[in-house]
Design an enzyme around this catalytic site. Structure first.
Site, PDB file in Angstrom:
ATOM      1  N   ASP A  13       0.815  -1.220   0.000  1.00 28.40           N
ATOM      2  CA  ASP A  13       0.000   0.000   0.000  1.00 28.40           C
ATOM      3  C   ASP A  13       0.848   1.270   0.000  1.00 28.40           C
ATOM      4  OD1 ASP A  13      -2.279  -1.685   0.278  1.00 28.40           O
ATOM      5  OD2 ASP A  13      -1.867  -1.802   2.416  1.00 28.40           O
ATOM      6  N   LYS A  16       2.096   2.041  -5.101  1.00 27.10           N
ATOM      7  CA  LYS A  16       2.776   1.502  -6.294  1.00 27.10           C
ATOM      8  C   LYS A  16       1.952   1.739  -7.549  1.00 27.10           C
ATOM      9  CE  LYS A  16       3.073  -2.592  -4.477  1.00 27.10           C
ATOM     10  NZ  LYS A  16       2.797  -2.289  -3.080  1.00 27.10           N
ATOM     11  N   GLY A  40      -4.258  -4.580  -4.468  1.00 26.73           N
ATOM     12  CA  GLY A  40      -5.255  -3.644  -4.969  1.00 26.73           C
ATOM     13  C   GLY A  40      -4.536  -2.356  -5.288  1.00 26.73           C
ATOM     14  N   HIS A  41      -4.469  -2.012  -6.542  1.00 19.84           N
ATOM     15  CA  HIS A  41      -3.808  -0.770  -6.938  1.00 19.84           C
ATOM     16  C   HIS A  41      -4.873   0.241  -7.333  1.00 19.84           C
ATOM     17  CE1 HIS A  41       0.257  -2.874  -7.994  1.00 19.84           C
ATOM     18  NE2 HIS A  41      -0.057  -2.917  -6.725  1.00 19.84           N
ATOM     19  N   GLN A 226       2.228  -5.960  -2.986  1.00 22.89           N
ATOM     20  CA  GLN A 226       2.555  -5.990  -1.547  1.00 22.89           C
ATOM     21  C   GLN A 226       3.894  -5.270  -1.291  1.00 22.89           C
ATOM     22  OE1 GLN A 226       1.654  -9.555  -2.776  1.00 22.89           O
ATOM     23  NE2 GLN A 226      -0.390  -8.735  -2.663  1.00 22.89           N
TER      24      GLN A 226
HETATM   25  P1  IMP Z   1      -2.695 -12.812   2.125  1.00 17.72           P
HETATM   26  O1  IMP Z   1      -1.747 -12.277   1.104  1.00 17.72           O
HETATM   27  O2  IMP Z   1      -4.142 -12.597   1.764  1.00 17.72           O
HETATM   28  O3  IMP Z   1      -2.401 -14.224   2.498  1.00 17.72           O
HETATM   29  O4  IMP Z   1      -2.498 -11.970   3.481  1.00 17.72           O
HETATM   30  C1  IMP Z   1      -1.290 -12.058   4.251  1.00 17.72           C
HETATM   31  C2  IMP Z   1      -0.909 -10.701   4.832  1.00 17.72           C
HETATM   32  O5  IMP Z   1      -0.496  -9.840   3.773  1.00 17.72           O
HETATM   33  C3  IMP Z   1      -2.039  -9.968   5.545  1.00 17.72           C
HETATM   34  O6  IMP Z   1      -1.476  -9.223   6.607  1.00 17.72           O
HETATM   35  C4  IMP Z   1      -2.566  -9.013   4.497  1.00 17.72           C
HETATM   36  O7  IMP Z   1      -3.192  -7.897   5.046  1.00 17.72           O
HETATM   37  C5  IMP Z   1      -1.264  -8.639   3.801  1.00 17.72           C
HETATM   38  N1  IMP Z   1      -1.480  -8.235   2.403  1.00 17.72           N
HETATM   39  C6  IMP Z   1      -1.754  -9.010   1.342  1.00 17.72           C
HETATM   40  N2  IMP Z   1      -1.856  -8.290   0.219  1.00 17.72           N
HETATM   41  C7  IMP Z   1      -1.625  -7.018   0.564  1.00 17.72           C
HETATM   42  C8  IMP Z   1      -1.546  -5.803  -0.176  1.00 17.72           C
HETATM   43  O8  IMP Z   1      -1.693  -5.750  -1.401  1.00 17.72           O
HETATM   44  N3  IMP Z   1      -1.274  -4.684   0.545  1.00 17.72           N
HETATM   45  C9  IMP Z   1      -1.047  -4.717   1.881  1.00 17.72           C
HETATM   46  N4  IMP Z   1      -1.102  -5.820   2.612  1.00 17.72           N
HETATM   47  C10 IMP Z   1      -1.383  -6.978   1.962  1.00 17.72           C
END
Ligand code: IMP
Length: 432
Positions: A13, A16, A40-41, A226
């Site tokens: 977040d 990007k 999510g962009h 991420q």
């Molecule tokens: P997962 O990727 O859904 O398995 O989540 C694992 C961890 O990564 C959690 O803390 C999510 O909130 C975090 N996370 C996954 N995708 C994003 C992203 O695009 N931005 C920020 N945090 C993310």
């Protein structure tokens, strides 16, 4: 010809999407190489908001080609919805403009169920706070060598056999371990056939296409999702996502040779946020944290959850510089800091009488570290109008300079608002 990787330097977040959009102007090809629709962009173009979860935002440019590499975990239903939304906005997605790697693993409906059941079964304090999109279970099956690849859909016998084996396993887990309902082979098979009908023309060999593009002198932009501290190997494990988010994975996740990467841009938010559980040393629990959350509009683009907010932490930034080989920063959301009387920057950690300059690998230690801060005077002026560095107040310039000093890395891009035009490109990474 230049090939550039963009990655998040914090916990995701960082903004990007907007920087990818800016640099896409100079690229011919844009590639997603890891993660899935947990990302999510958000982009604002001519006042219209777009949120991309899977398709590279480069799709907004009609003359660019977008790729989803083998390292991505692909939820076909989500991809098709995204394609449909773009079509409705007057941006038709065609196989000439989007290629999906046959080797990308599919997020199946049972992966989402498993994500939900596993997370619900964890005790308080152990929960990861996943996005619930089935990301971890899908990568888990990939590593266990029982995953289903997008290309498997093209071979009905292979797909049926793999689906049957997987569903038998998952239903055992769901009913016996979690006391949940079993999933139906027929329903999932029928759904997959519908997806295949739409997606078949898009499936290809991304590695071969990128090689051709490189050899013909085209520019390639690799779009990470991420952030570095969410990396499965280098992040705050187990409070991480299930893929490698660092720049090295741009090569593995798309089938591109590392010697051909020319620059790595690290996106650094001017403060820090985290969504989900896990260590966050510079987190603020006071009114300043609330202010940053509100002013920064800090809600997850995928889940809508409120993001935790805190001061900039250059231990985290320096980890990112080292792990990704960052050649320049894009510093985002500088405007959100306007109005803060004093700014703090975490420059090292203290734990157990020791001074640390990198995030500790031991999760309990990572939870205990206390940041050591230095303070700088903030600026009161709003800065969204700034078009060049000289338009910024001296105190904002000093803040940027201090980040460059503490990380020994230049700022190449400064972002002072969500719009495309609220950006200063100080050095273009596509120009060698
Ligand atoms: P997962 O990727 O859904 O398995 O989540 C694992 C961890 O990564 C959690 O803390 C999510 O909130 C975090 N996370 C996954 N995708 C994003 C992203 O695009 N931005 C920020 N945090 C993310």
């Amino acid at each position: 010809m230049a090939n550039v990787v963009i990655i998040g330097t914090q916990w995701g977040d960082e903004g990007k999407g907007k920087i990818v959009d800016l640099l896409t102007q100079y690229a011919d090809n844009i590639v997603r190489f890891q993660g899935g629709n947990n990302a999510g962009h958000t982009l604002v173009v001519d006042g219209k908001q777009f949120i991309f979860h899977l398709i590279p935002s480069g799709i907004l440019y009609e003359n660019k080609k977008c790729f989803i590499g083998n390292g991505v975990v692909l939820d076909p239903g989500v991809l098709i919805d995204e394609m449909e939304e773009l079509r409705e906005s007057g941006l038709p997605v065609t196989p000439e403009r989007l290629m999906l790697s046959a080797n990308a693993h599919l997020i199946m409906p049972y992966h989402r169920v498993q994500d939900g059941c596993s997370e619900a079964a964890l005790k308080k304090g152990k929960k990861i706070g996943t996005t619930g999109r089935g990301i971890g279970p899908c990568y888990g099956d990939k590593v266990l060598r029982c995953g289903i690849k997008l290309g498997d859909l093209l071979d009905d016998g292979l797909f049926r056999d793999k689906l049957k084996e997987n569903i038998d396993e998952k239903n055992y887990l769901f009913t016996k371990k979690f006391g949940a309902d079993p999933v139906s082979f027929d329903e999932i098979y029928a759904g997959a056939q519908k997806h295949l009908e739409i997606l078949a023309p898009y499936i290809g060999n991304v590695s071969v296409e990128l090689d051709k593009a490189r050899k013909s002198g085209q520019h390639i932009l690799f779009e990470g999702a991420q952030g570095t501290q969410l990396d499965i190997d280098h992040g705050t494990y187990p409070f991480v996502t299930s893929s490698n988010t660092v720049a090295g994975n741009a090569c593995i996740g798309s089938g591109f040779g590392p010697a051909h990467i020319d620059a790595v841009i690290g996106i650094l938010k001017a403060y820090t946020t985290r969504v989900g559980e896990g260590p966050f040393p510079s987190e603020l629990f006071d009114a300043t944290g609330d202010e940053l959350q509100k002013k920064g509009g800090e809600f997850g683009a995928t889940t809508g959850r409120k993001r935790r907010c805190g001061w900039l932490d250059t231990v985290v930034a320096n980890d990112a510089v080292r792990l990704n080989g960052v050649t320049g920063f894009a510093i985002t959301k500088l405007d959100v800091l306007s109005g803060q009387k004093t700014l703090k920057i975490g420059t090292s950690y203290e734990e157990g009488g020791e001074r640390l300059t990198a995030m500790p690998g031991n999760i309990r230690r990572a939870e205990r570290v206390k940041p050591v801060y230095e303070e700088m005077p903030g600026w009161s002026e709003e800065i969204r109008h700034a078009k060049c560095v000289d338009d910024l107040p001296a105190k904002a310039r000093a803040y940027v300079k201090r980040i460059e000093e503490l990380t020994e890395t230049p700022a190449m891009i400064l972002s002072v608002g969500p719009g495309r035009e609220e950006t200063m490109l100080l050095k273009n990474p596509f120009e060698k």
